[in-house]
Design an enzyme around this catalytic site. Structure first.
Site, PDB file in Angstrom:
ATOM      1  CB  SER A  70      -0.840   0.001   1.251  1.00 45.06           C
ATOM      2  OG  SER A  70      -1.511   1.283   1.508  1.00 45.06           O
ATOM      3  CE1 TYR A  83      -4.573  -2.066   4.658  1.00 42.73           C
ATOM      4  CE2 TYR A  83      -3.513   0.154   4.115  1.00 42.73           C
ATOM      5  CZ  TYR A  83      -4.009  -1.152   3.756  1.00 42.73           C
ATOM      6  OH  TYR A  83      -3.939  -1.419   2.362  1.00 42.73           O
TER       7      TYR A  83
END
Length: 169
Positions: A70, A83
């Protein structure tokens, strides 16, 4: 076909909220899906990938380990700390494996997209407010004024797994 050429670690779950809101079960779930799963898959695949790497060396090609990380594996934003921790772990693993496995003729890469428009993205963003408003604000902040969709990530994965990207490691 009796060989392993590509391992694509492309699973994950999102989580939003302040770090003090996360409970132990959420920590376990996010880290299991986003970090432990790719670790276990990669460990399981390495023997076959190394063997294939040696077999392909003379043909100037190599097997590939690919991760979907990400943009949050490269930087941080508020309210997505758990996350972010998991995706930083993926980027660190990719960098380490690239150094460790290059001599075994394995290419190792990660795709680090920003926001990708998916149902999961809407559910995750809903914890922060109106997901459509957040998505539109993100779209306006993006240099190209658009948000990626799943085909953008898939196309990058296909390219990185192909011989067209044989020098990208």
């Amino acid at each position: 076909w009796g060989q392993l050429d590509i391992l694509y670690n492309n699973a994950g779950i999102g989580w939003t909220g302040s770090f003090d809101e996360v409970d132990d079960s959420q920590v376990a779930a996010v880290l299991r899906a986003n970090l432990v799963g790719p670790i276990l898959m990669t460990r399981a695949a390495l023997p076959a990938l190394r063997e294939r790497g040696q077999a392909l060396r003379a043909r100037n090609t190599s097997p590939v380990i690919l991760f979907t990380a990400s943009g949050l594996g490269l930087h941080a934003r508020p309210m997505v700390s758990l996350y972010t921790v998991s995706k930083h772990g993926i980027v660190g693993m990719m960098r380490s494996l690239a150094l460790d496995e290059g001599p075994n003729n394995l290419r190792v890469n990660a795709i680090c997209p920003g926001i990708v428009e998916t149902p999961l993205m809407y559910r995750t963003m809903a914890r922060l407010g109106d997901a459509r408003t957040i998505l539109e604000r993100s779209r306006q902040e993006a240099p190209l004024k658009r948000i990626a969709d799943t085909s953008d990530v898939a196309n990058a994965a296909v390219f990185l797994a192909s011989d067209e990207a044989k020098a990208i490691h």
